[in-house]
Scaffold this active site. Sequence first.
Site, mmCIF file in Angstrom:
data_model
loop_
_atom_site.group_PDB
_atom_site.id
_atom_site.type_symbol
_atom_site.label_atom_id
_atom_site.label_comp_id
_atom_site.label_asym_id
_atom_site.label_seq_id
_atom_site.Cartn_x
_atom_site.Cartn_y
_atom_site.Cartn_z
ATOM 1 N N CYS A 2 0.784 -1.019 -0.050
ATOM 2 C CA CYS A 2 0.132 -0.312 -0.022
ATOM 3 C C CYS A 2 0.816 0.834 0.343
ATOM 4 C CB CYS A 2 -0.859 0.237 0.880
ATOM 5 S SG CYS A 2 -1.974 -1.183 1.659
ATOM 6 N N ARG A 50 -4.659 0.562 -2.463
ATOM 7 C CA ARG A 50 -3.556 -1.047 -1.155
ATOM 8 C C ARG A 50 -3.950 -1.689 -2.727
ATOM 9 N NH1 ARG A 50 -8.651 -4.709 1.350
ATOM 10 N NH2 ARG A 50 -7.161 -6.035 2.862
ATOM 11 N N LEU A 51 -2.391 -2.588 -2.213
ATOM 12 C CA LEU A 51 -2.429 -3.512 -2.777
ATOM 13 C C LEU A 51 -2.308 -4.985 -0.792
ATOM 14 C CD1 LEU A 51 -0.373 -5.168 -4.849
ATOM 15 C CD2 LEU A 51 1.353 -4.805 -2.976
ATOM 16 N N ASN A 79 0.234 1.697 5.982
ATOM 17 C CA ASN A 79 1.173 1.019 5.149
ATOM 18 C C ASN A 79 2.226 0.273 5.636
ATOM 19 O OD1 ASN A 79 2.654 -0.085 3.056
ATOM 20 N ND2 ASN A 79 4.340 2.733 2.857
ATOM 21 N N GLY A 80 2.095 -0.961 5.602
ATOM 22 C CA GLY A 80 3.100 -1.804 6.219
ATOM 23 C C GLY A 80 2.087 -3.741 5.983
ATOM 24 N N GLU A 81 2.622 -3.754 7.386
ATOM 25 C CA GLU A 81 2.203 -5.495 7.947
ATOM 26 C C GLU A 81 2.626 -5.278 9.282
ATOM 27 O OE1 GLU A 81 0.223 -7.275 6.124
ATOM 28 O OE2 GLU A 81 1.164 -6.763 3.824
ATOM 29 N N ASP A 104 -4.715 -6.890 9.781
ATOM 30 C CA ASP A 104 -3.392 -6.352 11.297
ATOM 31 C C ASP A 104 -3.725 -4.897 11.522
ATOM 32 O OD1 ASP A 104 -2.824 -5.236 8.490
ATOM 33 O OD2 ASP A 104 -1.018 -5.559 8.801
ATOM 34 N N SER A 370 13.376 -12.075 1.591
ATOM 35 C CA SER A 370 14.154 -11.577 1.091
ATOM 36 C C SER A 370 15.506 -10.761 2.576
ATOM 37 C CB SER A 370 14.760 -9.771 0.283
ATOM 38 O OG SER A 370 15.625 -9.691 -0.082
#
Length: 645
Positions: A2, A50-51, A79-81, A104, A370
Amino acid sequence: MCGLLGFIAAHGSAEKYADAISAALPCMHHRGPDESGTWHDDAVCFGFNRLSIIDIAHSHQPLQWGPAGEPDRYALTFNGEIYNYVELREELQGLGYHFATEGDGETIVAGFHHWGTDVVHHLRGMFGFAVWDKVKQSLFVARDQFGIKPMYYATTAQGTVFASEKKCILAMAEDIGLRLDVDLRALEHYTDLQYVPEPESLHAGIRRLESGSYATIQPGQQPQLHRWFDPKFPVRQVAPHDREAVFAKIAEALEDSVAKHMRADVTVGSFLSGGIDSTAIATLAKRHNPNLLTFTTGFERQGYSEVDVAAESAAAIGAKHIVKVVSPEEFAAAVPKIMWYLDDPVADPALVPLYFVAAEARKHVKVVLSGEGADELFGGYTIYKEPLSLAAFERVPSPLKKILARVGSALPDGVRGKSLLERGTTPIEARYYGNARSFNYAQLERVLRLARPEWDHREVTAPIYARSAQMDPVARMQHLDLFTWLRGDILVKADKITMANSLELRVPFLDKVVFDVAETLPVDLKVSNGTTKYALRQAMERIVPPHVLHRKKLGFPVPIRHWLAGPELYDWAQQIIRDSQTDDLLNKAEILQMLEEHRAAMTTGSGPDHSRRLWTILAFMVWYGIFVEKRITPEIDQKEYPVQL
């Protein structure tokens, strides 16, 4: 995940800016192509792309939430997780809070209501978010401890705008009366270090909220900045018989982190190079996804690819492996669009292969893991060995050390022992400036017309060193890298370049629990027995394939030193320099001379390698052509280029 954009008006009437917010949102369409939304009240206006990764059907944003008796008291854009959101929600439910979604974001707002600004200490994840409290008429904006997710802001007489990408603020500049002058100090810092250090940006009126910081903003007031994360590296000595327990603790923390980072309602893949970091992550991820896809990139030129080693690793862990090989022509053509996505230049040529492997990965998955951060946390850079080799100088009395410094300075270049004497008699604050520096000051003056000695790299590093005075030398170097190279280069390219492809990148090493273990490691568990990341390698001994356990990491090496001197990029580079309208900032005649010197050196095998210095200048010139001259138009989806910046 996002992209967010928001504005808090200085004197109310935020709805006047709703159209400007809506018009600017497409600049970061790539960050959230799945859906878009806006919300406003009298004081604030939020926009969001939004993604969709978690709770795809319900966790829409901007999100309104309120506790019992105060419905819709708060508004959130995030924005984030948050990887521990399940555990946090259960804890908050036990305290009487109710939730309408399975996402979340809602846990952030409920946590903010319960813990206030301390909510950041409860969050395990990557984030940049803003919470508006209608009752207190106060905005809370926060960023994760390492700076994985970005946050830009600018304040004018009209109010404060904040966003995940600077392009959105540029698009709103005229609406809010924001000047867009180039910041000359930031330009010198960039040229010196290869990245623009936080909190600066190359536009003087736009700044970044620093990693591990939050801001509180009230209408008509300047943002009040606070640092909430400042690591202390409280090193604990480990007896030989306790080492195995430490290695097990590292493995346990990383296994738990990867498990949490695999939480998603979409497919998660993994980047894979030839080193231990990405291989460890991919190996652990495979336990949670039997059909794991791994991705790597490389070049046809020999010595500049880890494709074969990565393929061997993928085969060893049973993952399906996908490779993208990048040609010089693809490389050059991608540079303008990459500079557009970056917002500010980063002079790391590894950005380009990362862009292509991210584009390839996005054809198959929506999220990748990663290995970024392992070197900073566990002591992975070779330069971290230096304090051990210089330890004897710490016992030398100051008067004698001054004499040795004069002797070292007087020795001719190339004489054996000169470098050792100079390094050993130079304080770490002056000796170590992070993992990248393109120019010494004499070289800087040669190309930068407005160079000033008081703006050199020490202006950036001195405040960071001041906070680490009680740490051992290796920990001081790690601490410095956390606040310079990691957040200035590595995490900028990790976020911006993957999100350019609507791909979310997750970094399990940069996890709260993993850091709590790594922060306490003594020096002999970081650099030991002639190797780096000693404890991590021992911890991963039963996890990663043997052929990568002690292999030196290359990452995504790029052959620019050869390409800039040859038919691949020489003419391309020369054209960029000649066309650039940066004559008032840069000495283009000197830069062209550097290009010729570099070409001659690569041809004859003797002379200076200017490739990184040239790349630093070329990246800036392309950036300048896009954002200042407006002469270069990147070849990207026009949905993302709707406004003349």
